[in-house]
Write a protein that holds these residues in place. Structure first.
Motif, PDB file in Angstrom:
ATOM      1  N   ALA A 191       0.836  -1.212   0.000  1.00  0.00           N
ATOM      2  CA  ALA A 191       0.000   0.000   0.000  1.00  0.00           C
ATOM      3  C   ALA A 191       0.867   1.257   0.000  1.00  0.00           C
ATOM      4  N   LEU A 192       1.975   1.225   0.715  1.00  0.00           N
ATOM      5  CA  LEU A 192       2.835   2.421   0.783  1.00  0.00           C
ATOM      6  C   LEU A 192       3.397   2.784  -0.586  1.00  0.00           C
ATOM      7  N   TYR A 193       3.738   1.775  -1.354  1.00  0.00           N
ATOM      8  CA  TYR A 193       4.407   2.045  -2.636  1.00  0.00           C
ATOM      9  C   TYR A 193       3.421   2.128  -3.805  1.00  0.00           C
ATOM     10  N   ARG A 194       2.138   1.755  -3.534  1.00  0.00           N
ATOM     11  CA  ARG A 194       1.154   1.722  -4.626  1.00  0.00           C
ATOM     12  C   ARG A 194       0.785   3.128  -5.100  1.00  0.00           C
ATOM     13  N   GLY A 195       0.624   3.293  -6.411  1.00  0.00           N
ATOM     14  CA  GLY A 195       0.107   4.546  -6.963  1.00  0.00           C
ATOM     15  C   GLY A 195       1.104   5.683  -6.957  1.00  0.00           C
ATOM     16  N   THR A 196       2.360   5.410  -6.687  1.00  0.00           N
ATOM     17  CA  THR A 196       3.388   6.448  -6.756  1.00  0.00           C
ATOM     18  C   THR A 196       4.635   5.838  -7.402  1.00  0.00           C
ATOM     19  N   SER A 197       5.724   6.558  -7.399  1.00  0.00           N
ATOM     20  CA  SER A 197       6.931   6.072  -8.094  1.00  0.00           C
ATOM     21  C   SER A 197       8.135   6.157  -7.167  1.00  0.00           C
ATOM     22  N   PRO A 198       8.220   5.222  -6.194  1.00  0.00           N
ATOM     23  CA  PRO A 198       9.350   5.270  -5.252  1.00  0.00           C
ATOM     24  C   PRO A 198      10.680   5.028  -5.947  1.00  0.00           C
ATOM     25  N   LEU A 199      11.743   5.397  -5.281  1.00  0.00           N
ATOM     26  CA  LEU A 199      13.070   5.004  -5.759  1.00  0.00           C
ATOM     27  C   LEU A 199      13.143   3.485  -5.770  1.00  0.00           C
ATOM     28  N   GLN A 200      13.988   2.943  -6.617  1.00  0.00           N
ATOM     29  CA  GLN A 200      14.219   1.502  -6.661  1.00  0.00           C
ATOM     30  C   GLN A 200      15.635   1.225  -6.137  1.00  0.00           C
ATOM     31  N   ALA A 201      15.851   0.010  -5.699  1.00  0.00           N
ATOM     32  CA  ALA A 201      17.171  -0.345  -5.142  1.00  0.00           C
ATOM     33  C   ALA A 201      18.290  -0.046  -6.147  1.00  0.00           C
ATOM     34  N   GLU A 202      18.001  -0.249  -7.424  1.00  0.00           N
ATOM     35  CA  GLU A 202      19.018  -0.022  -8.459  1.00  0.00           C
ATOM     36  C   GLU A 202      19.396   1.456  -8.546  1.00  0.00           C
ATOM     37  N   ASP A 203      18.455   2.351  -8.245  1.00  0.00           N
ATOM     38  CA  ASP A 203      18.767   3.794  -8.266  1.00  0.00           C
ATOM     39  C   ASP A 203      19.823   4.108  -7.213  1.00  0.00           C
ATOM     40  N   ILE A 204      19.667   3.507  -6.047  1.00  0.00           N
ATOM     41  CA  ILE A 204      20.624   3.772  -4.958  1.00  0.00           C
ATOM     42  C   ILE A 204      21.964   3.086  -5.255  1.00  0.00           C
ATOM     43  N   ALA A 205      21.892   1.894  -5.836  1.00  0.00           N
ATOM     44  CA  ALA A 205      23.140   1.195  -6.199  1.00  0.00           C
ATOM     45  C   ALA A 205      23.950   2.043  -7.179  1.00  0.00           C
ATOM     46  N   GLU A 206      23.251   2.694  -8.092  1.00  0.00           N
ATOM     47  CA  GLU A 206      23.938   3.544  -9.084  1.00  0.00           C
ATOM     48  C   GLU A 206      24.637   4.714  -8.379  1.00  0.00           C
ATOM     49  N   GLN A 207      23.966   5.299  -7.393  1.00  0.00           N
ATOM     50  CA  GLN A 207      24.582   6.409  -6.636  1.00  0.00           C
ATOM     51  C   GLN A 207      25.800   5.919  -5.858  1.00  0.00           C
ATOM     52  N   LEU A 208      25.674   4.725  -5.289  1.00  0.00           N
ATOM     53  CA  LEU A 208      26.808   4.177  -4.516  1.00  0.00           C
ATOM     54  C   LEU A 208      28.010   3.961  -5.424  1.00  0.00           C
ATOM     55  N   PHE A 209      27.752   3.438  -6.607  1.00  0.00           N
ATOM     56  CA  PHE A 209      28.854   3.192  -7.539  1.00  0.00           C
ATOM     57  C   PHE A 209      29.481   4.518  -7.986  1.00  0.00           C
ATOM     58  N   TYR A 210      28.633   5.488  -8.239  1.00  0.00           N
ATOM     59  CA  TYR A 210      29.109   6.828  -8.617  1.00  0.00           C
ATOM     60  C   TYR A 210      30.026   7.404  -7.524  1.00  0.00           C
ATOM     61  N   LEU A 211      29.562   7.313  -6.277  1.00  0.00           N
ATOM     62  CA  LEU A 211      30.343   7.876  -5.160  1.00  0.00           C
ATOM     63  C   LEU A 211      31.692   7.170  -5.018  1.00  0.00           C
ATOM     64  N   ALA A 212      31.675   5.852  -5.195  1.00  0.00           N
ATOM     65  CA  ALA A 212      32.907   5.065  -4.990  1.00  0.00           C
ATOM     66  C   ALA A 212      33.913   5.250  -6.111  1.00  0.00           C
ATOM     67  N   THR A 213      33.450   5.759  -7.249  1.00  0.00           N
ATOM     68  CA  THR A 213      34.353   5.850  -8.401  1.00  0.00           C
ATOM     69  C   THR A 213      34.623   7.294  -8.829  1.00  0.00           C
ATOM     70  N   LEU A 214      34.263   8.243  -7.970  1.00  0.00           N
ATOM     71  CA  LEU A 214      34.601   9.635  -8.243  1.00  0.00           C
ATOM     72  C   LEU A 214      36.122   9.800  -8.249  1.00  0.00           C
ATOM     73  N   PRO A 215      36.635  10.813  -8.961  1.00  0.00           N
ATOM     74  CA  PRO A 215      38.074  11.080  -8.852  1.00  0.00           C
ATOM     75  C   PRO A 215      38.480  11.209  -7.378  1.00  0.00           C
ATOM     76  N   ALA A 216      39.692  10.731  -7.072  1.00  0.00           N
ATOM     77  CA  ALA A 216      40.111  10.571  -5.669  1.00  0.00           C
ATOM     78  C   ALA A 216      40.156  11.874  -4.878  1.00  0.00           C
ATOM     79  N   HIS A 217      40.142  13.026  -5.573  1.00  0.00           N
ATOM     80  CA  HIS A 217      40.237  14.292  -4.822  1.00  0.00           C
ATOM     81  C   HIS A 217      38.853  14.847  -4.465  1.00  0.00           C
ATOM     82  N   ILE A 218      37.769  14.115  -4.816  1.00  0.00           N
ATOM     83  CA  ILE A 218      36.414  14.639  -4.555  1.00  0.00           C
ATOM     84  C   ILE A 218      35.746  13.859  -3.425  1.00  0.00           C
ATOM     85  N   ASN A 219      35.181  14.605  -2.466  1.00  0.00           N
ATOM     86  CA  ASN A 219      34.361  13.999  -1.404  1.00  0.00           C
ATOM     87  C   ASN A 219      32.975  14.619  -1.413  1.00  0.00           C
ATOM     88  N   ILE A 220      31.956  13.826  -1.634  1.00  0.00           N
ATOM     89  CA  ILE A 220      30.586  14.319  -1.461  1.00  0.00           C
ATOM     90  C   ILE A 220      30.203  14.016  -0.021  1.00  0.00           C
TER      91      ILE A 220
END
Ligand SMILES: NC(=O)C1=CN([C@@H]2O[C@H](COP(=O)(O)OP(=O)(O)OC[C@H]3O[C@@H](n4cnc5c(N)ncnc54)[C@H](OP(=O)(O)O)[C@@H]3O)[C@@H](O)[C@H]2O)C=CC1
Ligand SMILES: O=CCS(=O)(=O)O
Length: 253
Positions: A202-231
């Motif tokens: 019911a919580l996720y019905r009728g809307t468009s929540p983030l999916q696990a893959e969206d967060i995985a993509e962010q994690l990969f992005y963060l881990a592979t940023l140039p070494a001088h960048i910290n978000i």
């Protein structure tokens, strides 16, 4: 190949992150309590990359320290730690919550995260420049809402601990990020409602929540940023989620 240690890899963000990092050839160290799920994920990914599974409860500091300080050479140097294992319980108001549920959230989201970080830090320090600690916070760590009580407070801890780690790790090359998602469709609500599939759907019905893959993509992005960048903090919500007005208690008319 770089290696990543992911806590809570048996479901949701952790599992999707394992699949994302495997796609890029990273060696995987996967943890969680449900051994059969860990083994299934290992079967799925070990044709692509080296996979080590560690069935453990992050609340058990001895087990955590023992497992992480004895990683096989093949999985070193450790390049990224993803502190993802966590949960919310008791969506009801604070005054109705069983004390044990508060303890479970504190023990998992705070003590567990601290246990793993403490055990992994010597390995990350050896890696130095380019290493990352990615901590799963939440919008609940910044924005209060009814029923958020200890869950939100535990994620506020994650944010401040991440920032404070940054201060102490300055000069070591290790990056630290508080990744703070909003509503995402995983087993999170099933756990929060203690197995109520209907409430979760019911919580996720009728809307468009983030999916696990969206967060995985962010994690990969963060881990592979140039070494001088910290978000320092990355807050991410579905477009169809936003804040609401202040609630006001009024006299009956
Ligand atoms: N879904 C959402 O809306 C959001 C979630 N988050 C956070 O993201 C993280 C992942 O959640 P999500 O993927 O959604 O939820 P899931 O319930 O799908 O996954 C949670 C993972 O945490 C593991 N875990 C829980 N307790 C322990 C423990 N004591 N020891 C070891 N592992 C444990 C579970 O593994 P197992 O049971 O096998 O041990 C599971 O792999 C959590 O920290 C959560 O608070 C943040 C913002 C939004
Ligand atoms: O952390 C989870 C997202 S929410 O349920 O607090 O919005």
């Amino acid at each position: 190949m770089p290696s990543v240690l992911i806590t809570g890899a048996t479901s949701g963000f952790g599992k999707a992150a394992a699949q994302r990092f495997a796609k890029a050839g990273w060696s995987l160290i996967l943890t969680g309590r449900r051994e059969e799920r860990l083994e299934a994920l290992k079967d799925e990914l070990s044709e692509q990359v080296d996979v080590l599974t560690l069935a453990l409860d992050v609340r058990d500091s001895e087990a955590v320290t023992q497992a992480i300080s004895n990683l096989p050479e093949k999985f070193l140097p450790l390049t990224c730690l993803i502190n993802n294992a966590g949960l919310a319980l008791a969506p009801e108001p604070a005054q109705k919550v069983a004390l044990q549920d508060w303890h479970t959230m504190i023990d998992t989201n705070i003590t567990g995260l601290v246990n793993v970080t403490h055990a992994a830090m010597p390995l990350l320090l050896k890696t130095g420049e380019g290493a990352s600690i990615l901590n799963l916070g939440s919008v609940a760590g910044q924005w209060p809402y009814p029923g958020g009580h200890v869950y939100g407070a535990s994620k506020a801890f994650v944010q401040q601990f991440s920032y404070n780690l940054r201060c102490d790790l300055l000069g070591t090359g290790i990056r630290v990020t508080d990744l703070a998602p909003g509503m995402a469709e995983t087993e999170f609500t099933l756990v929060r409602t203690k197995g109520n599939q209907e409430a979760s759907d019911a919580l996720y019905r009728g809307t468009s929540p983030l999916q696990a893959e969206d967060i995985a993509e962010q994690l990969f992005y963060l881990a592979t940023l140039p070494a001088h960048i910290n978000i320092n903090r990355l807050e991410i919500m579905p477009v169809r989620q936003a804040w609401s007005a202040f609630a006001i208690d009024r006299d009956p008319t």
